[in-house]
Design an enzyme around this catalytic site. Sequence first.
Site, PDB file in Angstrom:
ATOM      1  N   CYS A  97     -46.560  -5.105  68.986  1.00  0.00           N
ATOM      2  CA  CYS A  97     -46.420  -3.644  69.019  1.00  0.00           C
ATOM      3  C   CYS A  97     -47.800  -2.974  69.066  1.00  0.00           C
ATOM      4  CB  CYS A  97     -45.645  -3.157  67.791  1.00  0.00           C
ATOM      5  SG  CYS A  97     -45.471  -1.370  67.777  1.00  0.00           S
ATOM      6  N   ARG A 215     -36.290  -2.005  78.191  1.00  0.00           N
ATOM      7  CA  ARG A 215     -35.933  -0.707  78.787  1.00  0.00           C
ATOM      8  C   ARG A 215     -34.818  -0.819  79.822  1.00  0.00           C
ATOM      9  NH1 ARG A 215     -41.955   0.805  80.255  1.00  0.00           N
ATOM     10  NH2 ARG A 215     -41.833  -1.436  80.653  1.00  0.00           N
TER      11      ARG A 215
HETATM   12  C1  LIG Z   1     -38.687   2.287  72.729  1.00  0.00           C
HETATM   13  C2  LIG Z   1     -39.255   0.898  72.578  1.00  0.00           C
HETATM   14  C3  LIG Z   1     -39.356   0.334  71.321  1.00  0.00           C
HETATM   15  C4  LIG Z   1     -39.881  -0.951  71.163  1.00  0.00           C
HETATM   16  N1  LIG Z   1     -39.905  -1.506  69.928  1.00  0.00           N
HETATM   17  C5  LIG Z   1     -40.319  -2.788  69.776  1.00  0.00           C
HETATM   18  C6  LIG Z   1     -40.251  -3.441  68.511  1.00  0.00           C
HETATM   19  O1  LIG Z   1     -39.829  -2.859  67.502  1.00  0.00           O
HETATM   20  N2  LIG Z   1     -40.687  -4.733  68.446  1.00  0.00           N
HETATM   21  C7  LIG Z   1     -41.172  -5.406  69.533  1.00  0.00           C
HETATM   22  O2  LIG Z   1     -41.538  -6.589  69.420  1.00  0.00           O
HETATM   23  N3  LIG Z   1     -41.233  -4.810  70.746  1.00  0.00           N
HETATM   24  C8  LIG Z   1     -40.811  -3.545  70.887  1.00  0.00           C
HETATM   25  N4  LIG Z   1     -40.828  -2.973  72.136  1.00  0.00           N
HETATM   26  C9  LIG Z   1     -41.298  -3.762  73.287  1.00  0.00           C
HETATM   27  C10 LIG Z   1     -40.130  -4.388  74.054  1.00  0.00           C
HETATM   28  O3  LIG Z   1     -39.423  -5.336  73.254  1.00  0.00           O
HETATM   29  C11 LIG Z   1     -40.583  -5.082  75.347  1.00  0.00           C
HETATM   30  O4  LIG Z   1     -41.388  -6.206  75.062  1.00  0.00           O
HETATM   31  C12 LIG Z   1     -41.368  -4.133  76.259  1.00  0.00           C
HETATM   32  O5  LIG Z   1     -40.733  -2.877  76.334  1.00  0.00           O
HETATM   33  C13 LIG Z   1     -41.483  -4.691  77.687  1.00  0.00           C
HETATM   34  O6  LIG Z   1     -40.215  -4.940  78.218  1.00  0.00           O
HETATM   35  P1  LIG Z   1     -39.457  -3.943  79.255  1.00  0.00           P
HETATM   36  O7  LIG Z   1     -40.389  -3.735  80.406  1.00  0.00           O
HETATM   37  O8  LIG Z   1     -38.189  -4.725  79.597  1.00  0.00           O
HETATM   38  O9  LIG Z   1     -39.189  -2.657  78.537  1.00  0.00           O
HETATM   39  C14 LIG Z   1     -40.341  -1.680  72.300  1.00  0.00           C
HETATM   40  C15 LIG Z   1     -40.256  -1.080  73.559  1.00  0.00           C
HETATM   41  C16 LIG Z   1     -39.720   0.171  73.722  1.00  0.00           C
HETATM   42  C17 LIG Z   1     -39.621   0.770  75.105  1.00  0.00           C
END
Ligand SMILES: Cc1cc2nc3c(=O)[nH]c(=O)nc-3n(C[C@H](O)[C@H](O)[C@H](O)COP(=O)(O)O)c2cc1C
Length: 322
Positions: A97, A215
């Site tokens: 994060c 997402r």
């Molecule tokens: C709104 C939001 C909240 C997220 N919260 C976390 C979290 O609490 N822990 C974590 O490891 N990653 C968190 N992420 C990261 C996602 O798990 C993921 O690795 C990142 O969004 C990339 O993937 P994507 O392109 O499919 O969104 C968060 C992402 C978003 C968009």
Amino acid sequence: MTESFLPGKVGLAPMAGITDYPFRKICFEYGASFAFTEMLSAKSVLLNLKINEKYFPRTDERRKTGIQLFGSDPIELAEAARIVEGKALWIDLNAGCPATKVVKRSAGSALLRDLNHLKLVVREMRKTTHKLSVKTRIGWEKNEFERIYNILVGEGVDAIFVHGRTAKQMYAGKPIWDVYNNGDVPIYLSGDIYTPEDVKTATEVSGADGVVVARGSIGNPWIFLISNDDRFDAGFVTLAEKLKTILRHLDYLEEEYGDHGALVFRGFIADYTKNLTRAREFRVHAMTLKCIDELKKAFVDYFANIESEQSEVAYDGKNIFG
Ligand SMILES: Cc1cc2nc3c(=O)[nH]c(=O)nc-3n(C[C@H](O)[C@H](O)[C@H](O)COP(=O)(O)O)c2cc1C
């Protein structure tokens, strides 16, 4: 390659403020293989377990949901993991994060600034957990994933989740899917997985065991069904099915939060109405509603209004849901 303890290849990634029980339930109904809770602070678990109980996996999902912890102190994280370990399929450490309020506490992706410290954290957590994974990025400001991978493998983690961007990149640029993978431990890719083709390409180029969708699942839980079965694509999701899902999601939110669920649902309105006729106008109105019943009525009316114009776009004659 080591056999993964996780049930299936396409999971729901952890998202703070999004992957609560109602949304996990919706994603599981559409075939997500596994999911994470929202991240929980190790310190807060130690200070007041009761307050955190609402975030733990529920009985019906315990065998496929992991609890994600964040923190920076090895002993605190290990102790928190020991306390919650029996409440989930596995424990995951958040080492990815990049949010300021998390990094300021030397947690999340800040663990990647000092890999010796990361190693200590994982070593302690390993002692108190049955199944342990780490969700990481490829590095703090440069791609150091091979080093990170070897540290995690050396400390005996059961799985690695990797978002193919550095912490400094936040969400900018294209993520790397072709990450280092020596086949020592199950590995799952994260980052820009939006379509079944993305699932296929990401696993092929990395040799990963699977992916986690973040997402791409918001307002689009069908991604799991579609990703688990080659015969389906997004064009098959009918307006009727979409509405049914929205109403069910609202029911689950009401069960969980009462009318406060209407505010939680605001994070989903834009995505559930993507590419729909007059969506912008509808969203402006929907975002003002404060009761679940009002929201449900608004969606029913809106879908009835657009059905005649939209049916051939979203509905192609086959309903995969029977
Ligand atoms: C709104 C939001 C909240 C997220 N919260 C976390 C979290 O609490 N822990 C974590 O490891 N990653 C968190 N992420 C990261 C996602 O798990 C993921 O690795 C990142 O969004 C990339 O993937 P994507 O392109 O499919 O969104 C968060 C992402 C978003 C968009």
